[in-house]
Design a protein around this motif. Structure first.
Motif, PDB file in Angstrom:
ATOM      1  N   ASP A   1       0.919  -1.440  -0.037  1.00 47.97           N
ATOM      2  CA  ASP A   1       0.285  -0.169   0.155  1.00 47.97           C
ATOM      3  C   ASP A   1       0.793   1.277   0.048  1.00 47.97           C
ATOM      4  O   ASP A   1       2.056   1.004   0.381  1.00 47.97           O
ATOM      5  CB  ASP A   1      -1.083   0.033   1.094  1.00 47.97           C
ATOM      6  CG  ASP A   1      -2.100   0.866   1.431  1.00 47.97           C
ATOM      7  OD1 ASP A   1      -2.068   1.941   0.374  1.00 47.97           O
ATOM      8  OD2 ASP A   1      -3.403   0.235   1.790  1.00 47.97           O
ATOM      9  N   CYS A   2       0.094   2.484  -0.357  1.00 48.91           N
ATOM     10  CA  CYS A   2       0.897   3.074  -0.665  1.00 48.91           C
ATOM     11  C   CYS A   2       0.203   4.444   0.279  1.00 48.91           C
ATOM     12  O   CYS A   2      -0.981   4.977  -0.185  1.00 48.91           O
ATOM     13  CB  CYS A   2       1.978   3.717  -2.169  1.00 48.91           C
ATOM     14  SG  CYS A   2       2.188   5.459  -1.626  1.00 48.91           S
ATOM     15  N   LEU A   3       0.856   5.584   1.857  1.00 41.62           N
ATOM     16  CA  LEU A   3      -0.176   6.184   1.712  1.00 41.62           C
ATOM     17  C   LEU A   3       0.819   8.033   1.428  1.00 41.62           C
ATOM     18  O   LEU A   3      -0.426   8.712   1.968  1.00 41.62           O
ATOM     19  CB  LEU A   3       0.447   6.399   3.753  1.00 41.62           C
ATOM     20  CG  LEU A   3       0.472   4.398   3.943  1.00 41.62           C
ATOM     21  CD1 LEU A   3       0.600   5.494   5.739  1.00 41.62           C
ATOM     22  CD2 LEU A   3      -0.449   4.399   4.456  1.00 41.62           C
ATOM     23  N   VAL A   4       2.154   7.508   0.970  1.00 37.55           N
ATOM     24  CA  VAL A   4       1.918   9.256   0.508  1.00 37.55           C
ATOM     25  C   VAL A   4       2.810   8.920  -1.098  1.00 37.55           C
ATOM     26  O   VAL A   4       3.820   8.090  -0.802  1.00 37.55           O
ATOM     27  CB  VAL A   4       3.552   9.444   1.679  1.00 37.55           C
ATOM     28  CG1 VAL A   4       3.706  11.307   1.042  1.00 37.55           C
ATOM     29  CG2 VAL A   4       2.401   9.923   2.882  1.00 37.55           C
ATOM     30  N   ASP A   5       2.960   9.653  -2.158  1.00 34.56           N
ATOM     31  CA  ASP A   5       3.225   9.838  -2.888  1.00 34.56           C
ATOM     32  C   ASP A   5       3.448  11.048  -3.349  1.00 34.56           C
ATOM     33  O   ASP A   5       3.200  11.768  -3.363  1.00 34.56           O
ATOM     34  CB  ASP A   5       2.497   9.387  -4.055  1.00 34.56           C
ATOM     35  CG  ASP A   5       2.921   8.705  -5.564  1.00 34.56           C
ATOM     36  OD1 ASP A   5       4.265   8.919  -5.569  1.00 34.56           O
ATOM     37  OD2 ASP A   5       2.176   8.568  -6.181  1.00 34.56           O
ATOM     38  N   GLN A   6       5.177  11.565  -2.853  1.00 35.07           N
ATOM     39  CA  GLN A   6       5.622  12.059  -3.504  1.00 35.07           C
ATOM     40  C   GLN A   6       5.531  13.403  -2.749  1.00 35.07           C
ATOM     41  O   GLN A   6       5.520  14.705  -3.191  1.00 35.07           O
ATOM     42  CB  GLN A   6       5.769  12.363  -5.866  1.00 35.07           C
ATOM     43  CG  GLN A   6       6.091  11.747  -6.014  1.00 35.07           C
ATOM     44  CD  GLN A   6       7.534  11.070  -6.139  1.00 35.07           C
ATOM     45  OE1 GLN A   6       8.487  12.418  -5.811  1.00 35.07           O
ATOM     46  NE2 GLN A   6       8.179   9.685  -6.278  1.00 35.07           N
ATOM     47  N   GLY A   7       4.714  13.265  -1.436  1.00 34.27           N
ATOM     48  CA  GLY A   7       4.889  14.297  -0.468  1.00 34.27           C
ATOM     49  C   GLY A   7       3.031  14.421  -0.785  1.00 34.27           C
ATOM     50  O   GLY A   7       2.513  15.273  -0.349  1.00 34.27           O
ATOM     51  N   GLU A   8       1.947  13.688  -1.018  1.00 32.77           N
ATOM     52  CA  GLU A   8       1.069  13.980  -1.320  1.00 32.77           C
ATOM     53  C   GLU A   8       0.176  13.124  -0.416  1.00 32.77           C
ATOM     54  O   GLU A   8       0.547  11.127  -0.994  1.00 32.77           O
ATOM     55  CB  GLU A   8       0.385  13.573  -2.351  1.00 32.77           C
ATOM     56  CG  GLU A   8      -0.808  13.948  -2.802  1.00 32.77           C
ATOM     57  CD  GLU A   8      -1.789  13.802  -4.086  1.00 32.77           C
ATOM     58  OE1 GLU A   8      -2.597  13.585  -4.056  1.00 32.77           O
ATOM     59  OE2 GLU A   8      -1.137  13.563  -5.320  1.00 32.77           O
ATOM     60  N   ASP A   9       0.029  13.337   0.528  1.00 37.77           N
ATOM     61  CA  ASP A   9      -0.892  11.965   1.637  1.00 37.77           C
ATOM     62  C   ASP A   9      -2.167  11.759   0.231  1.00 37.77           C
ATOM     63  O   ASP A   9      -2.824  12.212   0.063  1.00 37.77           O
ATOM     64  CB  ASP A   9      -1.601  12.963   2.864  1.00 37.77           C
ATOM     65  CG  ASP A   9      -1.907  12.327   3.545  1.00 37.77           C
ATOM     66  OD1 ASP A   9      -2.571  10.558   3.091  1.00 37.77           O
ATOM     67  OD2 ASP A   9      -2.248  12.039   5.137  1.00 37.77           O
ATOM     68  N   ILE A  10      -2.208  10.343   0.051  1.00 41.99           N
ATOM     69  CA  ILE A  10      -3.248   9.604  -0.368  1.00 41.99           C
ATOM     70  C   ILE A  10      -4.005   8.470   0.014  1.00 41.99           C
ATOM     71  O   ILE A  10      -4.841   8.104  -0.216  1.00 41.99           O
ATOM     72  CB  ILE A  10      -2.313   9.106  -1.795  1.00 41.99           C
ATOM     73  CG1 ILE A  10      -2.055   8.077  -1.289  1.00 41.99           C
ATOM     74  CG2 ILE A  10      -1.606  10.594  -2.518  1.00 41.99           C
ATOM     75  CD1 ILE A  10      -1.171   7.146  -2.693  1.00 41.99           C
ATOM     76  N   ARG A  11      -3.767   8.677   1.626  1.00 37.39           N
ATOM     77  CA  ARG A  11      -4.969   8.049   2.320  1.00 37.39           C
ATOM     78  C   ARG A  11      -6.181   7.637   1.743  1.00 37.39           C
ATOM     79  O   ARG A  11      -7.318   7.254   2.062  1.00 37.39           O
ATOM     80  CB  ARG A  11      -4.390   7.861   4.087  1.00 37.39           C
ATOM     81  CG  ARG A  11      -3.552   7.262   3.956  1.00 37.39           C
ATOM     82  CD  ARG A  11      -2.691   8.218   5.840  1.00 37.39           C
ATOM     83  NE  ARG A  11      -2.529   9.375   6.226  1.00 37.39           N
ATOM     84  CZ  ARG A  11      -2.483   9.167   7.114  1.00 37.39           C
ATOM     85  NH1 ARG A  11      -2.514   8.958   8.249  1.00 37.39           N
ATOM     86  NH2 ARG A  11      -2.673  10.793   7.451  1.00 37.39           N
ATOM     87  N   ALA A  12      -7.079   8.846   1.732  1.00 39.62           N
ATOM     88  CA  ALA A  12      -8.523   9.089   1.694  1.00 39.62           C
ATOM     89  C   ALA A  12      -8.718   8.634   0.223  1.00 39.62           C
ATOM     90  O   ALA A  12     -10.356   8.520  -0.466  1.00 39.62           O
ATOM     91  CB  ALA A  12      -8.804  10.706   1.928  1.00 39.62           C
ATOM     92  N   LEU A  13      -7.946   8.060  -0.565  1.00 45.06           N
ATOM     93  CA  LEU A  13      -8.494   7.686  -2.207  1.00 45.06           C
ATOM     94  C   LEU A  13      -8.555   6.600  -1.669  1.00 45.06           C
ATOM     95  O   LEU A  13      -8.193   5.128  -1.048  1.00 45.06           O
ATOM     96  CB  LEU A  13      -6.641   7.868  -2.957  1.00 45.06           C
ATOM     97  CG  LEU A  13      -6.374   9.480  -3.261  1.00 45.06           C
ATOM     98  CD1 LEU A  13      -5.333   8.687  -4.227  1.00 45.06           C
ATOM     99  CD2 LEU A  13      -7.874   9.964  -3.510  1.00 45.06           C
ATOM    100  N   PRO A  14      -9.271   6.005  -3.016  1.00 41.44           N
ATOM    101  CA  PRO A  14      -9.670   4.541  -2.930  1.00 41.44           C
ATOM    102  C   PRO A  14      -8.238   3.585  -3.331  1.00 41.44           C
ATOM    103  O   PRO A  14      -7.440   3.469  -3.734  1.00 41.44           O
ATOM    104  CB  PRO A  14     -11.011   4.916  -3.981  1.00 41.44           C
ATOM    105  CG  PRO A  14     -10.110   5.154  -4.520  1.00 41.44           C
ATOM    106  CD  PRO A  14     -10.176   6.213  -3.997  1.00 41.44           C
ATOM    107  N   PHE A  15      -8.264   2.271  -2.362  1.00 41.15           N
ATOM    108  CA  PHE A  15      -7.531   1.312  -2.719  1.00 41.15           C
ATOM    109  C   PHE A  15      -7.090   0.760  -4.278  1.00 41.15           C
ATOM    110  O   PHE A  15      -6.088   0.547  -4.028  1.00 41.15           O
ATOM    111  CB  PHE A  15      -7.806  -0.392  -2.019  1.00 41.15           C
ATOM    112  CG  PHE A  15      -6.490  -1.414  -2.305  1.00 41.15           C
ATOM    113  CD1 PHE A  15      -5.343  -1.098  -1.394  1.00 41.15           C
ATOM    114  CD2 PHE A  15      -6.872  -2.020  -2.974  1.00 41.15           C
ATOM    115  CE1 PHE A  15      -4.691  -1.653  -1.154  1.00 41.15           C
ATOM    116  CE2 PHE A  15      -6.268  -3.390  -3.184  1.00 41.15           C
ATOM    117  CZ  PHE A  15      -4.416  -3.186  -2.437  1.00 41.15           C
ATOM    118  N   ARG A  16      -7.964   0.588  -5.140  1.00 41.10           N
ATOM    119  CA  ARG A  16      -7.648   0.489  -6.026  1.00 41.10           C
ATOM    120  C   ARG A  16      -6.389   1.428  -6.967  1.00 41.10           C
ATOM    121  O   ARG A  16      -5.546   1.209  -7.592  1.00 41.10           O
ATOM    122  CB  ARG A  16      -8.311   0.769  -6.935  1.00 41.10           C
ATOM    123  CG  ARG A  16      -8.547   0.073  -8.733  1.00 41.10           C
ATOM    124  CD  ARG A  16      -9.581   0.556  -9.725  1.00 41.10           C
ATOM    125  NE  ARG A  16     -11.323  -0.336  -9.140  1.00 41.10           N
ATOM    126  CZ  ARG A  16     -11.440  -1.718  -9.012  1.00 41.10           C
ATOM    127  NH1 ARG A  16     -10.026  -2.514 -10.237  1.00 41.10           N
ATOM    128  NH2 ARG A  16     -12.643  -2.312  -8.826  1.00 41.10           N
TER     129      ARG A  16
END
Length: 541
Positions: free
Chosen positions: A320-335
């Motif tokens: 899983d990815c929680l932060v990508d290039q400084g962007e917090d993406i935890r609120a995005l769907p798992f897909r």
């Protein structure tokens, strides 16, 4: 110090989680700064007093009591801090005047923290003379860092959240930017200041956990609703790289980067990933995953040798990815997070991160077949994740499931027992058990594992009585119990897997053994043989 000692004493005797929470919250509300901050550090394992070690305390008490008598006392009591606390009062010189006022917790911590290793034990001795038995016990627990009172760091942080009316995840995300005695944290919790701003780079983010899959949940598991992947037999980690600062955390937020410098060196991405820490062997430039016992060679170390890094290289299997290039993406769907994870891992060139593959399936029945016959021994089941699930800290019901393989079981014979710690210090609760093996000198029992949980309180009392009534030998704190063909206690032991081991006479080591039930109905001669375990090992190979 008296209030802190009373807190520890009540916590260790309180079984209810909610009651423990109330005790902690009330203590933090009533105790002034900086005492409550140092108490918080001790309860969460963040208090470091290097000037005092257990061996120093043993040497200190040896000056006051005969070593043989102390050894007998320690064997009976079962806890080092409690034993020293009790005998110290007996051996103290008679008081010639009123006892001095007990020191505050902050005075003790600040004094010992400023002491050298030569000064530390004497300072501790002075404080012991000023405290009662409960205070001495609490002091010794404090300075050795081994509280063992049934309170986790997470539970302590939950009490802080209750104190301030906040979510515990807010505390978790601030935690690694704070230091004892946490004055700014308590000011915020008391409503006297704004929320602290964590300046820490590469912070820990609370993890999302899975619920066990129940039979009633199976109809919900369809390919369009849930992604499937293997559940790897390593340890859950969060790897974070933030503008050159790299951290490796366990699922509870403990920083273990010092033990895995090769993983940190290979963390050549910018972001935060969730995955499984595995260890294995180099096959050319590729690391093939090894067993959990190989991973254990590198766990619980403050540092690691270059030789061990080479012989047991570690890597992360990311899922899983929680932060990508400084962007917090935890609120995005798992897909979406999975797609971002695949792109992020593809940028890594150090070969210390790979992807946990998704498993194609048609229905839950097909998954059941895959679960029962995984392609590698290091797999302990399946993970099922709803495609539309956000990354939600805690253990929500429904988004993620874990579907572990059924445990293995064997009937083994109790051979040795040792007292437990904390509230179990009066019981023989740590059990070494064995199975039968034929050799040149006939058939004998060989130890194959050790377990200290799985039984109820009533069963613990039964085993404890058996140990006391059937002891045949003593080795320090360990009691050998009768284990003959027709006399002894058979335990049904459940475990997750086996590994070959050169450290054990049996040649095997169990993964997560626990007592499943007591077999009072079965004579020891009918317990399992080593060939049963060797057959399991051969199947895994």
């Amino acid at each position: 110090m008296e209030d802190f000692a009373a807190l520890l004493d009540r916590l260790i005797l309180t079984p209810s989680r909610n009651a423990k929470l109330k005790l902690l919250t009330d203590y933090f509300r009533a105790t002034p700064d900086p005492d409550r901050g140092f108490a918080l550090a001790a309860l969460t394992g963040e208090l470091d007093l290097p000037a005092v070690k257990p061996a120093m305390l043993r040497a200190l008490v040896a000056e006051r009591i005969d070593p043989v008598l102390f050894a007998y006392s320690y064997d009976y009591v079962g806890d080092l801090a409690e034993t020293i606390a009790l005998v110290w009062g007996v051996t103290a010189s008679p008081a010639t005047g009123p006892r001095p006022a007990p020191p505050s917790l902050s005075a003790i911590v600040e004094t010992i923290a400023a002491s050298s290793r030569s000064e530390g034990p004497r300072r501790v001795a002075g404080f012991l003379d000023m405290l009662d038995a409960t205070g001495r016990w609490a002091l010794l627990k404090l300075v050795t860092g081994g509280l063992r009172i049934g309170v986790s760091a997470r539970l302590t942080k939950q009490s802080l959240a209750d104190l301030g009316g906040h979510e515990v995840n807010e505390i978790e995300e601030l935690w690694h930017g704070l230091r004892p005695p946490y004055l700014e944290l308590f000011a915020w919790l008391d409503g006297k200041a704004e929320k602290p701003i964590s300046s820490a780079r590469a912070p820990f983010r609370p993890v999302m956990l899975a619920q066990p899959l129940d039979e009633g949940d199976l109809p919900r598991i369809t390919p369009d609703a849930y992604a499937a992947e293997w559940k790897w037999d390593g340890i859950r980690v969060q790897a974070v790289s933030d503008h050159g600062v790299k951290r490796l955390y366990t699922r509870t937020g403990e920083d273990i980067g010092d033990a895995f410098p090769d993983v940190l060196d290979g963390l050549d991405i910018e972001g935060a990933i969730d995955g499984e820490l595995l260890v294995g062997r180099l096959d050319g430039e590729i690391i093939n995953a090894g067993s959990f016992s190989e991973l254990q060679q590198r766990l619980n170390r403050k540092s690691v040798s270059g030789k061990l890094v080479i012989s047991h290289p570690a890597f992360i299997r990311a899922y899983d990815c929680l932060v990508d290039q400084g962007e917090d993406i935890r609120a995005l769907p798992f897909r979406t997070r999975r797609e971002r994870l695949e792109r992020l891992v593809a940028t890594s060139l150090a070969k210390r991160i790979d992807l946990s593959p998704l498993i194609p399936y048609d229905d839950a029945e097909a998954l059941m077949e895959k679960r029962s016959a995984p392609p590698a021994a290091i797999i302990e089941g399946l993970m099922l994740k709803r495609w539309d699930s956000v990354y939600e800290p805690g253990r929500p019901k429904g988004p993620w499931f874990k579907w572990k393989r059924d445990p293995y079981t064997v009937d083994a014979v109790l051979m040795y027992a040792q007292r437990g710690h904390g509230k179990r210090s009066s019981f023989y609760s740590d059990y070494t058990f064995g199975v039968w093996k034929s050799g040149a000198e006939g058939t004998e029992l060989v130890p194959v594992g050790k377990a200290y949980f799985g039984f109820t309180d009533d069963e613990l009392a039964e085993i404890d009585r058996f140990v006391r009534r059937n002891t045949t030998n003593r080795f320090g704190p360990v009691r050998e119990v009768v284990h003959e063909a027709d006399r002894g206690l058979v335990l049904e032991v459940a475990f997750e897997g086996l590994n070959r081991s050169t450290r054990h006479k049996s040649g095997v080591a169990m993964r997560f053994p626990r007592v499943a039930r007591l077999r009072w109905d079965k004579p020891p001669r009918e317990a399992d043989r080593i060939e049963t375990l060797e057959a399991l090992l051969s199947a895994a190979d």
